[in-house]
Every structure is written in structure tokens, then in C-alpha cells.
Design an enzyme around this catalytic site. Structure first.
Site, PDB file in Angstrom:
ATOM      1  N   LYS A  79     -80.104  30.242-107.707  1.00 21.21           N
ATOM      2  CA  LYS A  79     -81.222  30.061-108.648  1.00 21.21           C
ATOM      3  C   LYS A  79     -80.816  30.575-110.026  1.00 21.21           C
ATOM      4  O   LYS A  79     -80.124  31.593-110.130  1.00 21.21           O
ATOM      5  CB  LYS A  79     -82.447  30.815-108.129  1.00 21.21           C
ATOM      6  CG  LYS A  79     -83.722  30.559-108.938  1.00 21.21           C
ATOM      7  CD  LYS A  79     -84.920  31.278-108.311  1.00 21.21           C
ATOM      8  CE  LYS A  79     -86.209  31.025-109.079  1.00 21.21           C
ATOM      9  NZ  LYS A  79     -87.364  31.725-108.490  1.00 21.21           N
ATOM     10  N   SER A 154     -91.475  28.918-107.679  1.00 21.22           N
ATOM     11  CA  SER A 154     -90.565  28.580-108.742  1.00 21.22           C
ATOM     12  C   SER A 154     -89.154  28.203-108.287  1.00 21.22           C
ATOM     13  O   SER A 154     -88.433  27.553-109.037  1.00 21.22           O
ATOM     14  CB  SER A 154     -90.465  29.742-109.729  1.00 21.22           C
ATOM     15  OG  SER A 154     -89.894  30.877-109.118  1.00 21.22           O
ATOM     16  N   SER A 178     -92.558  32.246-104.434  1.00 21.83           N
ATOM     17  CA  SER A 178     -91.584  31.340-105.054  1.00 21.83           C
ATOM     18  C   SER A 178     -90.404  30.929-104.186  1.00 21.83           C
ATOM     19  O   SER A 178     -89.652  30.036-104.561  1.00 21.83           O
ATOM     20  CB  SER A 178     -91.046  31.949-106.355  1.00 21.83           C
ATOM     21  OG  SER A 178     -91.973  31.761-107.386  1.00 21.83           O
TER      22      SER A 178
END
Lengths: 485, 97
Positions: A79, A154, A178
Site C-alpha cells: 500500500k 482505503s 480499511s
């Protein structure tokens, strides 16, 4: 068939038998990315040259390398809020457009010790604020199961890349859901570890008392291997916990006989879609058949979690994001008359709308005259929410419910109304507030869209979560389904 | 009644070092008002004798050993600076004429 349809342990065996090489695994990744990523748009930055070089090195030393752990040679996506030395890290924000970190996050160092291969950096909502990846400054990641729908957020890129078969697995981060919410939307396995289990050093901070890095994989077993690799006390993160890291994989016994499951009535109530509710009840039947027992319980303060979370996470964000001032790194405005002007213009031009909104909310909640009414109040409510979990865990081993109230929604459907968007996280947020671990595993489909089962455990008891998740997975075949992309 | 005024939003923006336009101020006033109104449901709860939770693991004063360590090399640190000169990060004049 893709090489990534195998489990980590199978690939490891194939490597040992010399039926495949690390170069083949890396090749599989980039081939698939070339094939589908213009549609899925999971990656912000690729590190192809270096990854292929690493693969050659690993292959060359493989026969003599006695130190080949299970993750040796596995292609991983990271990420884009986890810093990687020399590899652009943007947090999907314009303000970090040209940011090249000068050190590696602890989790990245740990992966290097395991000799995984970093494929690239994955899209997300800007600074991890969002539930759909629509808040990325750069691109909108699509759900591999339906390209008109969001992958969740996210960590949307992290979940979508695994679901689309672009990487073996990935790392995400979870502040209010997330990791778990996108894992549910994309039909993969995502775990938010106990707060303190994994070092946050090198994770660009959003809300420091809630953030945790965690693994996203196709199977529970792979998830356990990846968590094993990144866990542990870190002198660079004073909030990482000095607790034993057990062998998570040895917990996957398949035995849930006598296991006590609590099912909070608040998690199956209003706002939860019928198909979602039914998939959870079906999952409970599967576990019951294996000898587990379940009872309905109450987490009475659940409905207050969302409000407390937005006050707390935004307050922490407003402090954490003060570091982006256009001075030492990141975007700087090209027309500033003085220093104050430079701060204001750099920040206003560099941050997106949602990030500004949360900085404003947090600044307000912390400002003189409002601190007690909002920030302190929310911290007190957090205590009540944490107590709810403690009470239930006195009598039960795990808590089970849905991960999200609905399957993946359409791109553009919720973007105009922050509050509707926030409601998405209503079932995942309490877990972060209490600091306990939680996983999402595939548990069904609604019109071709994946659904996720959330299993929540006691502090530092990821092992039990994995045991239950694995037993469920072995009895079902939802995790074997693949998107048609 | 609205919980937050346009003036307050501008004040908060200044505290947060954000330059916002009149249009944005209006939009944020509406949105923040809705979020704060939503957050006020917390007042339904009596928290008179409840300790706030700042840290879920209840850890305090975590120190590592005080051992001298080399910092990051200057040229590395300057790599990401938008503007620098003679080994220093450069910013506009802080004191006006």
C-alpha cells in the site's frame, strides 16, 4: 491457471522441486498487470526492473541459500502509505507526488529478510481517508468483480490487486476498516491485527492510536504466514507491543469443537442488507456443524462508535498531517510571498477535499473551548466501547458478524455525501476503537458480488481468529471463486 | 440551529493552515455542521465517571536505551526538499520588510 492460484506453501514446494523459479513468479505478476491493470488500476508505481533483478539474484543463490523461508521469492504489493526506500510513496496524494523515501518501513525490512519481491505500490484513498478509493488523487481503482463498482477502501488497491491475481499477496493498513472492508468487497482475506502487533514505523500516520498494518491474501493460511513475517516488537515504534508472536499457522487445526461464538444483535440489525445477514447466518450454521456454539449478545454502545471514531481519527489526523508544510519534503506552491502563505497554499493545493474536511473537523474538535465537548467526550465513549468487547470476551472466544452492511457499491454512488460514505465502516470501526484484531473472509455472493464474514478476537489472539476462519474456509469454496476479469 | 458558523470555519481553516475560498468555506460549513450534529449523539451517554482511553494497550513511558546513533546523512535528507542551498532547506523570508 495462474501460479497465484496456489498457496504459499505449494509454491514453496514447487520452488524447491525446481519446477518453477522466482523469475516465473515475478513474470506472472507483471504479465497479469499488463493484462488487467489498465482496467483495475490497482498500481500507482511499479518497480519492475528492480523486481526482475531481485528475482535473478534469488534464483542464482537459491540452491545454496539455506535461509529460504516460506515467503522466499513471493511477489508482494505494498500500500502506498508504507514507505519504501527509493521507491516513490505518495499516499495517493498530490502533496507527496515526488516523494522518494530515504528509509524502509519496518514491515518492508522484515519482508526483505524473508526475501519477498516488491512488485509495486498500491492505490488507496488519499492518506487512507475513505472507503472507496475515489479519494485518490491519481486514479480510481475498480472492483475486479464488477468494474463499475468500487473495490472498497482505503486499501482498495491492495485488495483489488490480490483479487485480480496481480500479486501473490499485499499489505494494507486499517484505521477504521480499511483492510477488512476492501477485502470483503473484493472477495479476499484481510486481517487487521491487534493494535501494537505490527510496527507502524514507516507507515505514514493517519490516526496513530488506531492505525495498524495487516496482510491481504487469497487464503487464511497465507494470511497467517504473512502476519508471522511482519509481526513483533520494534524499538522504532513505542506503541508496538512486547508480546510473544505465536506460530499462527500451527493454530490452523480445523478444530472448532466447543468454540463459543458471540453474535452481536447490533451487527445484524437495521441498515444491514438481507443477503448479508443471511450469509452470516449460513456461516454460523457451517461452524455449528463443526461443533461450535453461538449465541446472540449485545455490544450496546456500537451505535456511538462512528461518531466517536470520526472525532478521534480526524483529531489525530489534523495533528499528524501538520507535518506537510511544503518545507522539508512534498509539494510546495510556486507562488508564496511569505512563510505563512507558503504553508497555506502548499497545503491547500496539495491536499484533496476529504483530507481537508477531516483536518478541519479535527482542528475544530481539538480547538480551545471545544476539546472537552468533542475530543475528550469521544475518548470516554471509546472506553465504553472497549468495555463492551471486554464484557463479551469474558464468556466467548470470538465475535462474528458481517464485515460490511452491503456488498460493493457503484463508483460515484456515495461520493457526494460524507456521512453516507462513513456509514460503510459502521461494523469495522468499533474493532479499531477497542484495539482488538479482526479478519474478513469470503462468505458468499450477492448477484455476483462477494460478501465478507468478520471474525473478531481478543487482544493478541489472532491465532483463534485464524483457526475459526480457516475451519470456515475449509468447509466452503467461496475463496476458490475468481472474478471473470 | 447551526452548530458551526462560516466565521468559525474560516478561523479553523486558519488554525489548520489551509487557505480556503469563500465557496469552500460555505461548503465546509454545511458539511462540518452535519458531521458535528451527528457527533452530538454522544451527549446521550453519561460519561461523568468514565476515564478517557488514549491508548488501548495501557502502555506508558516506553523508552529505548539511550545509545548514540548516527542521524540521516544531510544529502539524503535534502533529496526530497523542494528547495535548498548550501546544505540548508530554503524558504521565503520569515520576517517582512
Amino acid at each position: 491457471m495462474s501460479l497465484f492460484d496456489y498457496k504459499v506453501s505449494d509454491l514453496h514446494e514447487l520452488l524447491h522441486k525446481k519446477e518453477i523459479k522466482v523469475a516465473d513468479l515475478v513474470d506472472e505478476s507483471y504479465k497479469r498487470i499488463a493484462q488487467v491493470d489498465d482496467k483495475v488500476q490497482a498500481f500507482l508505481t511499479l518497480d519492475e526492473e528492480k523486481a526482475r533483478q531481485t528475482a535473478r539474484t534469488l534464483d542464482a543463490e537459491f540452491p545454496t541459500n539455506s535461509n529460504t523461508g516460506l515467503l522466499f521469492g513471493m511477489p508482494i504489493g505494498i500500500k502506498d502509505n508504507i514507505v519504501t526506500k527509493g521507491l516513490r510513496t505518495t499516499c495517493a496524494s498530490k502533496i507527496l507526488e515526488n516523494f522518494n523515501p530515504i528509509y524502509d518501513a519496518t514491515v518492508v525490512q522484515k519482508l526483505q529478510q524473508q526475501q519477498t519481491v516488491t512488485v509495486g505500490k498500491l492505490n488507496m484513498d488519499e492518506f487512507a481517508m475513505g472507503s472507496s478509493n475515489e479519494n485518490s488523487h491519481y486514479q480510481k481503482t475498480r472492483n475486479p468483480w464488477d468494474l463499475d463498482r468500487v473495490p472498497g477502501g482505503s486499501s482498495g488497491g491492495s485488495a483489488a490487486s490480490v483479487a485480480a491475481g496481480e500479486v501473490m499477496f499485499s499489505l494494507g493498513s486499517d484505521t477504521g476498516g480499511s483492510i477488512r472492508q476492501p477485502a470483503a468487497f473484493c472477495g479476499v482475506v484481510g486481517l487487521k491485527p491487534t493494535y501494537g502487533r505490527v510496527s507502524r514505523f514507516g507507515l505514514v500516520a493517519f490516526a496513530s492510536s488506531l492505525d495498524q498494518i495487516g496482510p491481504i491474501t487469497r487464503t487464511v493460511e497465507d494470511n497467517a504466514y504473512l502476519l508471522q513475517a511482519v509481526s513483533g516488537l520494534d524499538p522504532m515504534d513505542s506503541t508496538s507491543a512486547n508480546v510473544n508472536v505465536p506460530n499462527f499457522v500451527s493454530a490452523l487445526t480445523g478444530d472448532v469443537k466447543g468454540l463459543k461464538i458471540a453474535v452481536p444483535k447490533e451487527y445484524l440489525g437495521e441498515g444491514v442488507k438481507e443477503s448479508v445477514r443471511q450469509s452470516v447466518l449460513d456461516a454460523l450454521k457451517v461452524l455449528e456443524k463443526q461443533g461450535a456454539v453461538w449465541e446472540e449478545v449485545s455490544l450496546p454502545h456500537s451505535k456511538y462508535a462512528l461518531a466517536a471514531y470520526y472525532l478521534l481519527s480526524s483529531s489525530e489526523a489534523s495533528a499528524n498531517l501538520a507535518r506537510f508544510d511544503g518545507v522539508r519534503y512534498g509539494y510546495r506552491t510556486s507562488n508564496a510571498d511569505n512563510l505563512l502563505d507558503l504553508y497555506k497554499k502548499s497545503r491547500s493545493e496539495g491536499f484533496g477535499d476529504e483530507v481537508k474536511r477531516r483536518i478541519m473537523l479535527g482542528t475544530f474538535a481539538l480547538s480551545s473551548g471545544y476539546y472537552d465537548a468533542y475530543y475528550k467526550k469521544a475518548q470516554q465513549v471509546r472506553t465504553l466501547i472497549k468495555k463492551d468487547f471486554e464484557d463479551v470476551f469474558e464468556k466467548y472466544d470470538v465475535i462474528i458478524g458481517p464485515t460490511t452492511p452491503t456488498p460493493a457499491f457503484k463508483i460515484g454512488e456515495n461520493i457526494d455525501d460524507p456521512l453516507t460514505m462513513y456509514v460503510n465502516d459502521i461494523l469495522t470501526i468499533p474493532v479499531n476503537l477497542a484495539g482488538v484484531p479482526g479478519i474478513s473472509v469470503p462468505c458468499g455472493f450477492d448477484n455476483g458480488l462477494p460478501l465478507g464474514l468478520q471474525i473478531i478476537g481478543k487482544h493478541f489472539d489472532e491465532a483463534t481468529i485464524y483457526r475459526v476462519a480457516h475451519a470456515f474456509e475449509q468447509a466452503t469454496d467461496y475463496h476458490k471463486q475468481k472474478p471473470g476479469i | 440551529m447551526s452548530r458551526i458558523s462560516n466565521e468559525q470555519v474560516k478561523h479553523v481553516a486558519n488554525l489548520a493552515r489551509l487557505a480556503i475560498t469563500e465557496e469552500e468555506a460555505e461548503k465546509f460549513t454545511k458539511q462540518l455542521d452535519a458531521i458535528i450534529t451527528f457527533a452530538e449523539q454522544l451527549n446521550e451517554l453519561d460519561t461523568e465517571n468514565v476515564e478517557p482511553t488514549y491508548h488501548v494497550l495501557d502502555m506508558k513511558n516506553i523508552f529505548r536505551e539511550d545509545i548514540k546513533q548516527t542521524g540521516l546523512p544531510r544529502e539524503e535528507v535534502l533529496k526530497n526538499a523542494p528547495d535548498h542551498q548550501d546544505g540548508q532547506i530554503k524558504v521565503p523570508a520569515i520576517i517582512g520588510e
